[in-house]
Design an enzyme around this catalytic site. Sequence first.
Site, PDB file in Angstrom:
ATOM      1  N   GLU A  80       5.597  19.523 -65.792  1.00 50.27           N
ATOM      2  CA  GLU A  80       5.113  19.229 -67.145  1.00 50.27           C
ATOM      3  C   GLU A  80       3.626  18.839 -67.059  1.00 50.27           C
ATOM      4  OE1 GLU A  80       6.669  15.570 -68.750  1.00 50.27           O
ATOM      5  OE2 GLU A  80       6.471  16.250 -70.817  1.00 50.27           O
ATOM      6  N   LYS A 179       9.966  20.599 -76.211  1.00 45.86           N
ATOM      7  CA  LYS A 179      10.504  19.281 -75.822  1.00 45.86           C
ATOM      8  C   LYS A 179      10.973  18.502 -77.049  1.00 45.86           C
ATOM      9  CE  LYS A 179       9.094  15.115 -73.229  1.00 45.86           C
ATOM     10  NZ  LYS A 179       7.918  14.483 -72.563  1.00 45.86           N
ATOM     11  N   CYS A 212      11.392  16.245 -68.829  1.00 47.37           N
ATOM     12  CA  CYS A 212      11.083  14.823 -68.619  1.00 47.37           C
ATOM     13  C   CYS A 212      12.015  13.843 -69.353  1.00 47.37           C
ATOM     14  CB  CYS A 212       9.613  14.579 -68.979  1.00 47.37           C
ATOM     15  SG  CYS A 212       8.918  13.123 -68.162  1.00 47.37           S
TER      16      CYS A 212
END
EC number: 3.5.1.92
Length: 516
Positions: A80, A179, A212
Amino acid sequence: MISSQLLAYVAILVFCTFQAHSLETFIAAVYEHAVILPNATLTPVSREEALPLMNRNLDLLEGAITSAAKQGAHIIVTPEDGVYGWNFSRDTLYPYLEDIPDPAVNWIPCNNPDRFGHTPVQERLSCLAKDNSIYVVANIGDKKPCNASDPECPPDGRYQYNTDVVFDAQGKLVARYHKQNLFMGEDQFNAPKEPEVVTFNTTFGKFGIFTCFDILFYNPAVTLVTDFQVDTILFPTAWMNVLPHLSAIEFHSAWAMGMGVNFLASNIHYPSMKMTGSGIYAPDSPRAFHYDMKTEEGKLLLSQLDSHPHHPAVVNWTSFASGVKTLSTGNQEFNSTVFFDEFTFLELTEVTGNYTVCQKALCCHLSYKMSEKRSDEVYALGAFDGLHTVEGSYYLQVCTLLKCRTTDLHTCGDSVETASTRFDTFSLSGTFGTQHVFPEVLLSEIQLAPGEFQVSSDGRLFSLQPPSGPVLTVTLYGRLYEKDQVSDASSDLTARALRVMLIVLIPVGFSLSWTD
Ligand SMILES: *[C@@H]1O[C@H](CO)[C@@H](O)[C@H](O)[C@H]1NC(C)=O
Ligand SMILES: *[C@@H]1O[C@H](CO)[C@@H](O)[C@H](O)[C@H]1NC(C)=O
Ligand SMILES: *[C@@H]1O[C@H](CO)[C@@H](O)[C@H](O)[C@H]1NC(C)=O
Ligand SMILES: *[C@@H]1O[C@H](CO)[C@@H](O)[C@H](O)[C@H]1NC(C)=O
Ligand SMILES: *[C@@H]1O[C@H](CO)[C@@H](O)[C@H](O)[C@H]1NC(C)=O
Ligand SMILES: *[C@@H]1O[C@H](CO)[C@@H](O)[C@H](O)[C@H]1NC(C)=O
Ligand SMILES: *[C@@H]1O[C@H](CO)[C@@H](O)[C@H](O)[C@H]1NC(C)=O
């Protein structure tokens, strides 16, 4: 007669072709990338200035991609923020973004670079995949214009998404994931209105992808495994390590084991912000991992994995612990804070023993034997059953054996990286109210213990052999996703008041991002 013979022949042919093309194992690569950050700026740079910085990072990723391909890897994951770094406002990020189309458009940017406007980053990633015949996973930024016809359109007239992309070995865009669970302060991005569940098939299994902070929440992470039965998760991350329970290699390997999937975690390498820790994890054990706070270098990891890992027998995470008869050890319970959460603890005063400690509905049970009881180190058994509310809101049930930072009991739960006490055996269990429990074992100097422990179907995390190093922590990290939303009216009011407070506070603290 002839036609049935022909049919049989065709059937055998199809069968053989299928056999030849579907792989039982594959080689996975993850790259821990020492990202080059842009210089901090209050005013946006031009697109022409943004590109060279991204190309410098892509040069480093190219080195990893070609090296992985030469060593036979089928797929490589990069981290990321690995192309342009972080510390942006909405405006200063904008020059780094490209319009990323839905993969349904069936596009090989390397062959047709101008089809969707100016997209040099996608073109370069696609060519890297195509020229090296390898799947390439990267994290870049997507921009989508909007206008007043959409009541949620941001005032600057666009959505900006933290986006994972996957190009297959022909360079075709096969996955795009926006995300969902943005980390605090990630205000340069928007979250999609609905969680996106993104999967794709390959000859080496079915893949899912998320990013994440997503790993702490139900959607899309758990849904990908339970409803879409993916074999392998792709996980670009920029993960800041937090001990004792949320160090990257520790938690990511625990998620692979708890969910029964392969997990390819690629972290940024930026030790001064505690970002390191990448790995290739199978459900039964880590296959490769890297943790390095000492050098500034990136690192490529490779390992072979099963395309369809065996899902372990279903674990009943409360079965064993609910049958344990509790005997009081006579030791005094005490409270201590672990990453802002108040745990209830019992000190392990003997070289061997059976201990139980409870908090609310959760009772944790530990049987252990140390090689020796040292006077300079204290270990404790802790329980936590509650809503964590600091950098995010998530309900936890945690049973943990951990080394306290010093012999002062108030330091139990503080970050500590080294230990000297060796254990011969341990067995940890708890009366969890969830089937989502992630088993962690972390040894001194932030090392994992591949193949040295197991989970039984009645919910015990136990050692198979004396761990190869002194123990920092043995933990069952449980998530009660359904309790993340505060439900009763008074907490609702508190939550609303908190949100109002945050809305008032954020523009003061982060005025940069509100200058539009
Ligand atoms: C940041 O600024 C310094 C000094 O002007 C320059 O040498 C350096 O190349 C810049 N870094 C980037 C990533 O542009
Ligand atoms: C982030 O940006 C701000 C201002 O643009 C700067 O003051 C700060 O040093 C930057 N932080 C990092 C870690 O680069
Ligand atoms: C506003 O956005 C909608 C949907 O994206 C689009 O169809 C329409 O043409 C836009 N209107 C204007 C005035 O740009
Ligand atoms: C993957 O393959 C399975 C069956 O082999 C199929 O059901 C599924 O729809 C495919 N998924 C995608 C994303 O192509
Ligand atoms: C798990 O075990 C407990 C205690 O043995 C039992 O009460 C419960 O029904 C089991 N749960 C499941 C889902 O089998
Ligand atoms: C620990 O904290 C709880 C509240 O979280 C409190 O009820 C209890 O008395 C405390 N125990 C000790 C030993 O301080
Ligand atoms: C702990 O419990 C196990 C099984 O219940 C028993 O075999 C063992 O002797 C106990 N150990 C101690 C130190 O009490």
